[in-house]
Structure formats: C-alpha cells, structure tokens
Design a protein around this motif. Structure first.
Motif, mmCIF file in Angstrom:
data_model
loop_
_atom_site.group_PDB
_atom_site.id
_atom_site.type_symbol
_atom_site.label_atom_id
_atom_site.label_comp_id
_atom_site.label_asym_id
_atom_site.label_seq_id
_atom_site.Cartn_x
_atom_site.Cartn_y
_atom_site.Cartn_z
ATOM 1 N N LYS A 48 25.654 44.899 2.183
ATOM 2 C CA LYS A 48 24.891 45.338 1.007
ATOM 3 C C LYS A 48 24.787 46.860 1.029
ATOM 4 O O LYS A 48 24.330 47.438 1.994
ATOM 5 C CB LYS A 48 23.527 44.682 0.999
ATOM 6 C CG LYS A 48 23.632 43.164 0.937
ATOM 7 C CD LYS A 48 22.329 42.530 0.554
ATOM 8 C CE LYS A 48 22.448 41.034 0.463
ATOM 9 N NZ LYS A 48 23.236 40.559 -0.633
ATOM 10 N N THR A 49 25.236 47.493 -0.056
ATOM 11 C CA THR A 49 25.218 48.953 -0.120
ATOM 12 C C THR A 49 24.075 49.480 -0.984
ATOM 13 O O THR A 49 23.881 50.673 -1.069
ATOM 14 C CB THR A 49 26.553 49.485 -0.677
ATOM 15 O OG1 THR A 49 26.725 49.003 -1.997
ATOM 16 C CG2 THR A 49 27.711 49.054 0.198
ATOM 17 N N GLY A 50 23.350 48.593 -1.641
ATOM 18 C CA GLY A 50 22.248 48.994 -2.500
ATOM 19 C C GLY A 50 22.658 49.000 -3.960
ATOM 20 O O GLY A 50 23.826 48.937 -4.303
ATOM 21 N N SER A 51 21.668 49.063 -4.845
ATOM 22 C CA SER A 51 21.887 49.114 -6.295
ATOM 23 C C SER A 51 22.717 47.940 -6.819
ATOM 24 O O SER A 51 23.448 48.067 -7.791
ATOM 25 C CB SER A 51 22.548 50.426 -6.707
ATOM 26 O OG SER A 51 21.771 51.515 -6.306
ATOM 27 N N GLY A 52 22.654 46.796 -6.141
ATOM 28 C CA GLY A 52 23.357 45.603 -6.607
ATOM 29 C C GLY A 52 24.843 45.585 -6.327
ATOM 30 O O GLY A 52 25.570 44.750 -6.856
ATOM 31 N N PHE A 53 25.314 46.500 -5.495
ATOM 32 C CA PHE A 53 26.740 46.566 -5.181
ATOM 33 C C PHE A 53 26.957 46.117 -3.738
ATOM 34 O O PHE A 53 26.337 46.640 -2.824
ATOM 35 C CB PHE A 53 27.246 47.999 -5.373
ATOM 36 C CG PHE A 53 28.722 48.160 -5.149
ATOM 37 C CD1 PHE A 53 29.635 47.652 -6.057
ATOM 38 C CD2 PHE A 53 29.186 48.812 -4.025
ATOM 39 C CE1 PHE A 53 30.999 47.792 -5.851
ATOM 40 C CE2 PHE A 53 30.548 48.970 -3.809
ATOM 41 C CZ PHE A 53 31.462 48.456 -4.729
ATOM 42 N N ASP A 54 27.824 45.125 -3.542
ATOM 43 C CA ASP A 54 28.111 44.593 -2.211
ATOM 44 C C ASP A 54 29.610 44.650 -1.929
ATOM 45 O O ASP A 54 30.429 44.487 -2.835
ATOM 46 C CB ASP A 54 27.664 43.128 -2.094
ATOM 47 C CG ASP A 54 26.182 42.931 -2.314
ATOM 48 O OD1 ASP A 54 25.410 43.870 -2.057
ATOM 49 O OD2 ASP A 54 25.794 41.827 -2.741
ATOM 50 N N PHE A 66 29.384 43.356 -8.040
ATOM 51 C CA PHE A 66 28.331 44.142 -8.681
ATOM 52 C C PHE A 66 27.454 43.209 -9.501
ATOM 53 O O PHE A 66 27.942 42.497 -10.384
ATOM 54 C CB PHE A 66 28.927 45.228 -9.589
ATOM 55 C CG PHE A 66 27.885 46.068 -10.253
ATOM 56 C CD1 PHE A 66 27.183 47.022 -9.530
ATOM 57 C CD2 PHE A 66 27.581 45.891 -11.587
ATOM 58 C CE1 PHE A 66 26.205 47.790 -10.135
ATOM 59 C CE2 PHE A 66 26.606 46.659 -12.201
ATOM 60 C CZ PHE A 66 25.916 47.618 -11.471
ATOM 61 N N SER A 67 26.153 43.198 -9.203
ATOM 62 C CA SER A 67 25.209 42.328 -9.907
ATOM 63 C C SER A 67 24.876 42.890 -11.280
ATOM 64 O O SER A 67 24.458 44.045 -11.407
ATOM 65 C CB SER A 67 23.918 42.179 -9.096
ATOM 66 O OG SER A 67 24.164 41.469 -7.914
ATOM 67 N N SER A 112 22.801 40.957 -13.276
ATOM 68 C CA SER A 112 21.429 40.471 -13.370
ATOM 69 C C SER A 112 21.143 39.677 -12.102
ATOM 70 O O SER A 112 21.975 39.626 -11.198
ATOM 71 C CB SER A 112 21.261 39.581 -14.613
ATOM 72 O OG SER A 112 21.960 38.358 -14.455
ATOM 73 N N SER A 113 19.997 39.027 -12.042
ATOM 74 C CA SER A 113 19.687 38.227 -10.853
ATOM 75 C C SER A 113 20.569 36.985 -10.764
ATOM 76 O O SER A 113 20.694 36.383 -9.703
ATOM 77 C CB SER A 113 18.214 37.827 -10.853
ATOM 78 O OG SER A 113 17.931 37.033 -11.994
ATOM 79 N N SER A 122 27.080 38.200 -11.774
ATOM 80 C CA SER A 122 27.737 39.364 -11.185
ATOM 81 C C SER A 122 29.227 39.326 -11.518
ATOM 82 O O SER A 122 29.786 38.273 -11.832
ATOM 83 C CB SER A 122 27.529 39.413 -9.671
ATOM 84 O OG SER A 122 28.137 38.313 -9.047
#
Length: 146
Positions: free
Chosen positions: A78-84, A113-114, A116-117, A120
């Motif tokens: 997990k890199t943050g801001s919804g980007f993995d 990239f997400s 929404s919940s 992605s």
C-alpha cells in the motif's frame, strides 16, 4: 469455473472476508490475440491475497484460442491515496487448439487504484512460462470489492 468462483465468493463473504471480483481486457504476445479475464481475490493475510483467474484469449489467424486457469499469490504494498502495487507469482494451466495442454508458472506485477470503497481500476503485467506457449499478458480491468 466462473460459477464455482462466484459460489465460493458468496460463501466466504458471509464470513466477512475481504474479497474482490475483477473483469479485464488482456492481450497475448503469443499469436497476438486479445481476450477477457475474470478473477476473484481473497485476502489470506494482511497484505497477502490469493487470486484464482480464468482467461479466454480469442482466436486469431496466427494462433488459435487459448483458455487459462491460473492461481496467483499477490503481495500488496500500500503506497497511500488508494494506490497499491503488488508482485505476483502463481501456477498456470493453458489449454489451446491442437495438442496444447500444459502447466506452467506466472510471474508478474500489478497496480490498483481505488475509485471508491467498492470499485477500483487495475493493470497486471504477467509473464506466463508454459512449455510451447510462453507469453507476456498485459491486462487492464475493473474490480468490485466486497
């Protein structure tokens, strides 16, 4: 195969697991065929998930159609801001026209990239090492998380 994946998802979801179902467009470097893939992801541990996958590659003039059944392990960073990001390794079974019927290995990586919940977008780049059918498969798709 798809029905089994959906039935398993329904059963596991009732237990509160983190899961996702993905649909993607992909391209095979062997024969130049495009295809469609379906995958079900199940989180085994905090950053480790298993992803059974079915891919159908459409027939071309250079090469007939392929069907793949894959089981990949993905380690999610997990890199943050919804980007993995995730490296992956797995087993592959490839069946094609003629006498192509082989098992092999998948090596690759992916990014997600997400939106929404629950939704992605993702891309995966897979090198499929299979006797007589080794190929590179880039894929782009949409996942629904549940």
């Amino acid at each position: 195969m798809l029905a089994i994946m959906i039935a398993a998802a329904t059963n596991i979801t009732a237990k509160g697991a983190n899961m996702a179902f993905g649909v993607d467009y992909n391209y095979s470097s062997k024969g130049g065929g495009s295809g469609v893939g379906f995958q079900l992801e199940y989180e085994l541990l905090k950053n480790l998930r298993i992803a059974p996958e079915f891919i159908y590659t459409f027939s071309t003039d250079d090469c007939g159609h392929f069907t793949n059944v894959n089981i990949n392990l993905q380690y999610v960073v997990k890199t943050g801001s919804g980007f993995d990001l995730y490296p992956m390794v797995g087993l592959a079974y490839v069946n094609g026209e003629g006498d192509l019927n082989n098992c092999g290995m998948n090596l690759g990586c992916g990014a997600e990239f997400s939106l929404s919940s629950e939704l992605s977008i993702y891309t995966e780049q897979t090198l499929q090492l299979v006797n007589d059918a080794t190929r590179f498969i880039p894929a782009f798709g949409l996942k629904y998380k549940f």
